[in-house]
Design a protein around this motif. Structure first.
Motif, mmCIF file in Angstrom:
data_model
loop_
_atom_site.group_PDB
_atom_site.id
_atom_site.type_symbol
_atom_site.label_atom_id
_atom_site.label_comp_id
_atom_site.label_asym_id
_atom_site.label_seq_id
_atom_site.Cartn_x
_atom_site.Cartn_y
_atom_site.Cartn_z
ATOM 1 N N MET A 82 21.696 -23.328 27.033
ATOM 2 C CA MET A 82 22.393 -22.121 26.610
ATOM 3 C C MET A 82 23.633 -21.973 27.492
ATOM 4 O O MET A 82 23.605 -22.274 28.683
ATOM 5 C CB MET A 82 21.431 -20.939 26.808
ATOM 6 C CG MET A 82 21.961 -19.620 26.325
ATOM 7 S SD MET A 82 22.199 -19.635 24.528
ATOM 8 C CE MET A 82 23.056 -18.095 24.289
ATOM 9 N N GLY A 83 24.721 -21.530 26.870
ATOM 10 C CA GLY A 83 25.939 -21.341 27.656
ATOM 11 C C GLY A 83 26.796 -22.590 27.705
ATOM 12 O O GLY A 83 27.832 -22.599 28.358
ATOM 13 N N CYS A 84 26.348 -23.639 27.028
ATOM 14 C CA CYS A 84 27.102 -24.886 27.076
ATOM 15 C C CYS A 84 27.398 -25.387 25.671
ATOM 16 O O CYS A 84 26.674 -25.097 24.724
ATOM 17 C CB CYS A 84 26.302 -25.989 27.776
ATOM 18 S SG CYS A 84 25.884 -25.613 29.461
ATOM 19 N N VAL A 85 28.459 -26.153 25.582
ATOM 20 C CA VAL A 85 28.714 -26.879 24.351
ATOM 21 C C VAL A 85 28.992 -28.324 24.758
ATOM 22 O O VAL A 85 29.731 -28.603 25.693
ATOM 23 C CB VAL A 85 29.875 -26.255 23.540
ATOM 24 C CG1 VAL A 85 31.100 -26.070 24.407
ATOM 25 C CG2 VAL A 85 30.225 -27.131 22.342
ATOM 26 N N ARG A 86 28.333 -29.192 24.051
ATOM 27 C CA ARG A 86 28.439 -30.598 24.389
ATOM 28 C C ARG A 86 29.493 -31.220 23.488
ATOM 29 O O ARG A 86 29.333 -31.244 22.271
ATOM 30 C CB ARG A 86 27.080 -31.223 24.141
ATOM 31 C CG ARG A 86 26.946 -32.672 24.414
ATOM 32 C CD ARG A 86 25.508 -33.017 24.072
ATOM 33 N NE ARG A 86 25.146 -34.332 24.489
ATOM 34 C CZ ARG A 86 23.888 -34.775 24.485
ATOM 35 N NH1 ARG A 86 22.913 -33.971 24.098
ATOM 36 N NH2 ARG A 86 23.620 -35.998 24.853
ATOM 37 N N VAL A 87 30.579 -31.678 24.090
ATOM 38 C CA VAL A 87 31.639 -32.327 23.329
ATOM 39 C C VAL A 87 31.923 -33.668 24.000
ATOM 40 O O VAL A 87 32.383 -33.714 25.134
ATOM 41 C CB VAL A 87 32.930 -31.485 23.313
ATOM 42 C CG1 VAL A 87 33.987 -32.172 22.453
ATOM 43 C CG2 VAL A 87 32.666 -30.084 22.795
ATOM 44 N N ALA A 88 31.627 -34.723 23.295
ATOM 45 C CA ALA A 88 31.765 -36.039 23.887
ATOM 46 C C ALA A 88 33.187 -36.287 24.356
ATOM 47 O O ALA A 88 34.155 -35.858 23.733
ATOM 48 C CB ALA A 88 31.360 -37.104 22.882
#
Ligand SMILES: Cc1cc2nc3c(=O)[nH]c(=O)nc-3n(C[C@H](O)[C@H](O)[C@H](O)COP(=O)(O)O)c2cc1C
Ligand code: SF4
Ligand code: FES
Lengths: 443, 811, 157
Positions: free
Chosen positions: B767-773
């Motif tokens: 939570m609180g994160c977004v995973r962007v390669a």
């Protein structure tokens, strides 16, 4: 136990002619409602268990009693039960398991089914006694897939036993607890092999494990496990009630007690016959009403297809016990006696049997996987009139190459009929190859 | 010890060995298919049958434990009969299509059939045909050839950690297959090609390209992670045809990760730069080496003369060799420039100058499986070090308890005892909790700096961190360990995080209390080597990040694609754009080098000699496996000539060995290494306690097949599931909190840049994160790998098909 | 989606095994789902595997290993006749021939109305009652004669 299963006890009113039989594992058959708990209690059921648990009988004493009984495994291999029990580790951190093998799937075998539908409580009692002796906390009875109604019925019997306090926590106020469950197979002969059965209980394909390690050290979920056949366990309460010697005395030396012979094929009254070990084959055949339609006996597979076929002449002198059958170069197996009359074509019979082993090989060992298929294809060719004389030696050779080179004994089981059929009935095979049709029925 | 006899030879073997172990020990060959020393024993092929005295049946050597006094005959009449019959059975249904089979020439079945089989077949029936399967872009199948040994199934289950193949059906109908239409996704999948004793599983990229006997085999070292796996490069006509593992028990055992196995395709990519190029009036023109070098040196000289030496920035790939790193650093210092760095994906440099020595993994690779307790901090281990993950898996299988603190909850395919999945910012707090809980369990004899003490005072220990601390202290479910072997490791995400200093300090303190070993798991093949040589800024120089934040007038790039290999893509892009001159030593033509001015074609690892130093401090040199392509030159030579042309002293090297000798001062490398490997800090440093607690954080993970310029061009690897278009991956709660839905199109913004992404539900993200390669052409507009990011809803029309975007980017 | 009843039944089976051995229930779970849906589709197998938290391929291995799982539709009534030795000796061939002509299908075929599917079985462990057949894996019919077969099939229509 979160959920319980509703009992689906069925009313079984059987009228069995028990003349000439000696009932130990099927002893409730003398009664009106054989499978019920009341019937079993009436016959003194669960008394031995209660005595053992409440009097804290020593495990070693029980094992000695079982050893004295001369009971040998009824699942086919004939391994002394008392000795097997002594292999279980006494001390172990964690759960030990007990497994009952009711997976009979070898053609001609149908005795254990009658135990679970006519005398389930004696099996349960036998297993609880075994669990007490071996320190097992959980048990499973693995039941052959196709007999669904009997499986459901047995689930009911288990619930009855639980409700009556013969299964579960702290039996008879002791600190001994044992849970027993029924597990349902789903159509694989190989699961009768004890390690395949264990894999199956674990929810895997029924592929036998290489031994060692044996189940006594690495069984269900990798824990020490004792596996016995249904009939073996069911003999235990009687042994504990009457003493090991009394059981041994029912039979002959080296073959203690009684044995159920599941007789099928060409007899007047196919069915299960529990008789004393050592009964002459003639007498047993007579009990079944003899060869049907007044025909002549041709051959007998005395213990199921994994045992060698014996021609009529030799069979007539045999006594039905371990040594008697081994003298006839066969064995008692699981006591699955298949009787064939004079109209039986041995080539076609072997063809059908070879298909069975081909279909039932689990497929992991090269010789069994490839060899059973090869044997079947050659026999298929012969039955379809495409046989060659060399095929008979080839079949013998392939079978010898399967036998003894596999993980489990299915390799031997598949080879035995081929070797014994060709040995005893070679002319019939030669005729078939030469004429492209059966010597017996001309087709 | 037991005494036994094999074929008349008396030998002593350890209790518990099998016959095959014993025979292998004394070099007596017993044929086998299903047995493999690294896998569980199946004993199903029956090829290893031998005769044992007093047994009436032949016994499988692979599964039979030896007993004292056992007499074994591997070539007796009985044994040979058994072996021949098994061979006959194996062949009846085998297609015997060796002439068209890729396994031909290196096929166990072929070899053993010749040595142990009988001639001729008595089988005249029709052979079995098995429907073929598709199991992905890397492994080619021909299941009719399969002999059901189940090595592949066991490998994926036991070593790979997940059963992806199975044997379905029964008896003769049994077939090896993946589930319905699934492919095998293990990042170690290529090993099943090596394991398959027949031609049922072969290499798809290699298919039909060469016969095994046409290949020359040259040893080398794998270049994509810091494990230092030993490889064998197979060459035909001066072209790398394939790469196989070379057995090295203490490093890669007999395995290789898919990245290291299949990346060679990138070496043969059409992108390879074959001649030097100079940008002339905005257009690239080919030129010769002399012109190119003179031009480059002239430009560098002009700029440094005009603006001072620190107008130059030198960025070196951590995948370059030690020799290359050394020369790049000395070239810069020769010019008086201290701006050199290899730590391209790091943002937090506060520990510079505070270290006692060179940071490393703190244990040897083969010690991992003997650990009792493990704490992994900020590492998606399967993605970062696929083969190392397997060692951890073994540890866990041996009973180790694994704890994880990470923003990602990806399944490491092993049992996790405890985990806390939180935003990177909060990881510091979590580690603080563990430290605090531990100090309650064990005596805290560390002198902590005031900021850390303050942090600890304010922290509240939660049950899960308490449990983790107890685990690390050796407490167990059934019994406690008195002196547990503990390993604490920081992975790529921790290394790239702006709060790396805090995480490192905490890890160090926890390790201090628990007596743990461990350290960092550096990402690249030569990260540790670069650090050892100090390919880092001088005391007055700028680190990698500063060189981009405060753009330089000129850059010298060694083996990198700046916007794909640097921590802040947008900054890197902009800096290159603004620079007056960018000299790039590169093996590839690249979109990411469009703002360069001079491209100097260098040889990748297979075409040059050099040295890598692995995460465990192993210094491993290798030779070129093939001659350089076109006019490519080894980078060490290019740097030498460039330095010579610049008129710098001390560059009179004739060979890479000479460079290596200079690096180690003529000493044995291991001596130097042992002196310098050290994870300690001179003192625990002051940490930053107050941080912004809200706001979305980006997890800019580098997908394993995007990690460096070679893999990015390995076409088959690019087809695996690890290479999918970057998306904005978030957990369900996070998506809802932003008022978005799975599949929405968003505009992701970081600093000045942005990217249009599709929202993807991924409950593995904290939570609180977004995973962007990161390291992907489509996210080069973005900034920090691990930093603040915002998302706003955008429209479908902004979201272009992948191909179009790539075309546009390339145009 | 597994039905609530199926889940309840699977959960009952799960009580037989240790909590960390959910895979042990896969055979019953597959049986339960098959009984409910008539046969096991790939989706059914996936659902079972997911519910038990095991690899799908491992569930597939089980489903393809045991004879009584049907991986293709089998009509409303699956009639399995044992043709193994004890049954063969007592005339199972006649029963098979009769069933084939009565239903107008061969082995592994389904009648056009989708009602019956005929299968050849291996030994069912009831050889004393040969010849015999099994309907939908659950009902055992022993001591078959042509008349008895007629009556059973009529009863199913
Ligand atoms: C292919 C094969 C099938 C078997 N089938 C059965 C069976 O159906 N029932 C059984 O009790 N034992 C069977 N066995 C024997 C078991 O492996 C095992 O020996 C037995 O269950 C042990 O019990 P017992 O000692 O009481 O006989 C089979 C063995 C093999 C090799
Ligand atoms: S002998 Fe046959 S049935 Fe037994 S384990 Fe081997 S392949 Fe399977
Ligand atoms: S190698 Fe021993 S059985 Fe296969």
């Amino acid at each position: 136990m979160a959920a319980t299963k509703k009992s689906t006890m069925q009313k079984t009113v059987v009228k069995t002619d028990i003349a000439g039989q000696t009932l130990v594992t099927l002893r409730t058959l003398t009664e009106e409602n054989p499978a019920s708990l009341e019937t079993y209690l009436k016959l003194g059921g669960y008394a031995s268990l209660k005595r053992i648990v409440t009097e804290k009988v020593k495990a070693t004493d029980i094992i000695t009693e079982v050893k004295n009984s001369g009971l040998r495994g009824r699942g086919g291999a004939g391994f002394p039960t008392g000795l097997k029990w002594s292999f279980m580790p006494r001390y172990f951190d964690g759960t030990k398991y007990l497994v009952c093998n009711t997976d009979e799937g070898e053609p001609g075998t149908f005795k254990d089914r009658d135990i679970i539908r006519y005398n389930p409580h004696q099996l349960i009692e036998g297993m609880v006694i075994a669990a007490y002796t071996l320190g097992a906390r959980v048990g499973y009875n693995y039941i052959h897939g196709e007999i669904w109604q009997d499986y459901e019925f047995f689930e009911g019997a288990l619930q009855e036993a639980r409700d009556a306090g013969y299964l579960g926590e702290n039996l008879f106020g002791s600190n001994f607890s044992f849970d027993l469950y029924a597990v349902h197979g789903y159509g694989a002969y190989i699961c009768g092999e004890e390690t395949a059965l264990i894999e199956s209980i674990e929810g895997k394909k029924g592929q036998p494990r290489f031994k060692p390690p044996f189940p006594a050290s690495y069984g269900v979920f990798g824990k020490p496990t004792n596996v016995n056949n249904t009939e073996s366990y069911t003999s235990i309460p009687w042994i504990m009630q009457h003493g090991g010697k009394a059981f041994a005395d029912l039979g002959v030396p080296n073959s203690g007690g009684t044995k159920i012979f599941a007789v099928s094929g060409h007899v007047e009254k196919p069915g299960n016959y529990e008789v004393k070990m050592g009964m002459p084959f003639r007498e047993l055949l007579a009990l079944t009403g003899g060869v049907w339609k007044g025909r002549q006996l041709k051959a007998v597979i005395p213990g199921g297809p994994s045992t060698a076929v014996v021609p009529a002449a030799a069979m007539m002198d045999v006594t039905m016990d371990y040594d008697g059958l081994s003298k006839a170069r066969s064995s008692i197996g699981a006591g699955s006696m298949i009787v064939m009359d004079e109209t039986t074509c041995m080539v076609k019979t072997l063809h059908r049997l070879s298909y069975f082993f081909y279909e039932e090989s689990c497929g992991q060992c090269t010789p069994c996987r490839e060899g059973t298929g090869w044997v079947y294809r050659v026999l298929d060719r012969i039955v379809n009139g495409q046989g060659k004389m060399e095929d008979l030696d080839l079949l013998t050779d392939i079978s010898n190459n399967i036998s003894g080179r596999t993980i489990c004994a299915l390799g031997e089981a598949a080879a035995t009929p081929v070797l014994s059929f060709i040995k005893h009935f070679r002319p019939e095979f030669e005729y078939y190859i030469q004429h492209g049709k059966s010597m017996v029925d001309g087709k | 010890m037991l005494n036994i006899e094999i074929d008349g030879k008396s030998i002593e073997v350890e209790h518990g060995s099998t016959i095959i172990d014993a025979a292998d020990k004394v070099g007596i060959a017993i044929p086998r298919f299903c047995y493999h020393p690294k896998l569980s024993v199946a004993a199903n092929c029956r090829m290893c049958l031998v005769q044992v005295e007093k047994f009436n049946k032949p016994l499988p050597a692979c599964a039979t434990p030896v007993a004292d006094g056992m007499k074994i005959f591997t070539r007796s009449k009985e044994a040979i009969k058994a072996q021949q019959s098994v061979m006959e059975f194996l062949l009846i249904n085998h297609p015997l299509d060796c002439p068209i089979c890729d396994q031909g020439g290196e096929c166990d079945l072929q070899d053993i059939a010749v040595a142990y089989g009988a001639s001729g077949s008595r089988y005249t029936e029709e052979k079995r045909v098995v429907v073929n399967k598709y199991i992905g872009p890397l492994v080619s199948t021909d299941m009719t050839r399969c002999i059901q040994c189940t090595r592949c199934v066991r490998f994926l289950q036991e070593v790979g950690g997940m059963q992806e193949l199975g044997m379905v059906g029964r008896g003769e109908h049994a077939e090896i297959t993946a589930y319905v239409d699934k492919s095998v996704n293990s990042e170690l999948s290529g090993n099943i090609i090596d394991l398959c004793p027949v031609g049922a599983l072969t290499s798809k990229p290699f298919k039909y390209s060469a016969r095994s006997w046409e290949l020359t085999r040259r040893p080398s070292i794998a270049p994509h992670d810091s494990l230092g796996s030993h490889i064998e490069v197979h060459v035909k006509d001066n072209k790398v045809m394939r790469v196989l593992p070379r057995e090295k028990e203490s490093i890669n055992e007999c395995w290789l990760s898919d990245r290291d196995r299949f990346s060679y395709e990138g070496l043969n990519s059409p992108d390879r730069l074959k001649v030097p190029m100079i940008k002339h009036n905005g257009a690239w023109v080919e030129t010769d080496w002399k012109t190119a070098i003179e031009f480059a040196s002239g430009q560098i000289k002009d700029i440094t003369n005009q603006y001072g030496a620190d107008a130059l920035g030198v960025l070196v790939s951590p995948n370059s060799t030690m020799e290359e790193g050394y020369l790049a650093k000395h070239l810069a210092s020769g010019l008086g420039c201290g701006n050199v760095d290899y730590r391209l994906r790091q943002t937090d440099f506060r520990l510079d100058g505070k270290r006692v020595g060179t940071p490393w993994m703190g244990v040897n690779i083969d010690e991992i499986e003997k650990l009792d307790r493990i704490l992994l901090i900020g590492s998606n281990i399967r993605n970062e070090h696929p083969l190392l993950a397997q060692r951890f898996r073994k540890a866990v299988a041996n009973g180790a308890e694994l704890s994880i603190v990470s923003p990602l909850d990806n399944d490491p395919l092993m049992d996790i005892a405890h985990k806390v999945i939180v935003r990177p910012n909060d990881m510091v707090n979590v580690l603080g909790q563990i430290l605090k809980a531990m100090s309650g369990l064990q005596r805290l004899s560390l002198c902590l700096p005031p900021t850390l003490t303050k942090l600890l005072e304010e922290i509240k220990v939660r049950p899960n961190t308490q449990a983790m601390a107890e685990s690390l202290a050796g407490h167990g479910k059934d019994y406690d360990l008195i002196a547990p072997k503990v390993g604490i490791f920081l992975g790529n995400m921790a290394l790239s995080d702006p709060r790396f200093t805090e995480m490192y300090s905490m890890a160090e303190a926890i390790g201090g209390i628990s007596g743990a070993k461990g350290g960092i798991l550096p990402a690249a093949a030569n990260s540790t080597g670069m650090h050892l040589m100090g390919v880092m800024p001088s005391s007055t120089g700028m680190h990698a990040r500063a060189m981009l934040e405060v753009p330089r007038k000129a850059y010298l790039l060694v083996n990198i694609e700046p916007e794909l290999d640097c921590q802040h893509a947008a900054l890197a892009k902009e800096a290159m754009q603004k620079a007056e001159c960018v000299v790039a030593l590169t093996a590839f033509k690249s979109q990411a080098l469009e703002h360069a001015d001079i491209l100097l074609p260098i040889a990748p690892f297979t075409e040059t000699s050099g040295t890598f130093m692995s995460m465990e401090g192993r210094v491993q040199s290798f030779y070129a496996a093939v001659k350089p392509l076109g006019e490519c030159r080894p980078a060490w030579k290019v740097l030498r000539v460039l330095a010579n042309t610049l008129g710098l002293d001390g560059f009179e090297f004739e060979s890479s060995e000479q460079v290596k000798n200079t690096i180690f001062g003529g000493e044995k490398p291991s001596h130097v290494v042992w002196r310098s490997l050290n994870n300690n800090l001179k003192e625990l440093v002051e940490i930053e306690v107050k941080i912004k607690s809200s706001g979305l954080q980006r997890i800019g993970e580098v997908p394993q097949n995007e990690s460096d310029p070679i893999v990015r061009r390995a076409t088959s690897l690019q087809k695996t599931k690890y290479n999918i278009r970057p998306m904005a991956r978030m957990c369900e709660m996070q998506i809802q909190a932003l008022g978005l839905a799975d599949g929405d199109i968003v505009l992701a913004k970081q600093d000045k840049g942005s990217a249009v992404l599709k929202v993807k539900l991924d409950n593995h993200v904290a939570m609180g994160c977004v995973r962007v390669a990161a390291s992907h052409e489509l996210t080069t507009g973005l900034g920090d790998l691990m930093g603040d990011i915002t998302l706003e809803k955008s429209s479908e029309t902004d979201y272009k098909p992948y191909d179009t975007l790539i075309m546009e980017a390339r145009a | 989606m597994l039905s609530p009843e199926a889940i309840a039944n699977i959960d009952y089976e799960l009580t037989k095994y240790p909590a960390n051995q959910r895979q042990a229930a896969v055979m019953s779970a597959l049986r339960i789902v098959q009984m409910e849906r008539g046969w096991l589709s790939k989706e059914s197998i996936t659902e079972v595997a997911q519910y038990l938290g095991m690899p799908e391929i491992a569930a597939m291995e089980v489903a393809t290993f045991y004879n009584m799982y049907d991986l293709h539709p089998v009509g409303q009534y699956k009639v399995t006749v044992c043709t193994n030795i004890s049954c063969m000796l007592r005339g199972s061939d006649e029963i098979v021939n009769y069933l084939q002509s009565k239903l107008g299908v061969g082995f592994n075929e389904i009648t056009p109305d989708g009602k019956f599917c005929l299968k050849e079985g291996e030994c069912m462990g009831c050889c004393g009652g040969a010849p015999l057949m099994h309907v939908n894996n659950t009902e055992m019919h022993e001591f078959l004669t042509i008349e008895k077969v007629d009556a059973i099939i009529e009863g199913l229509k």
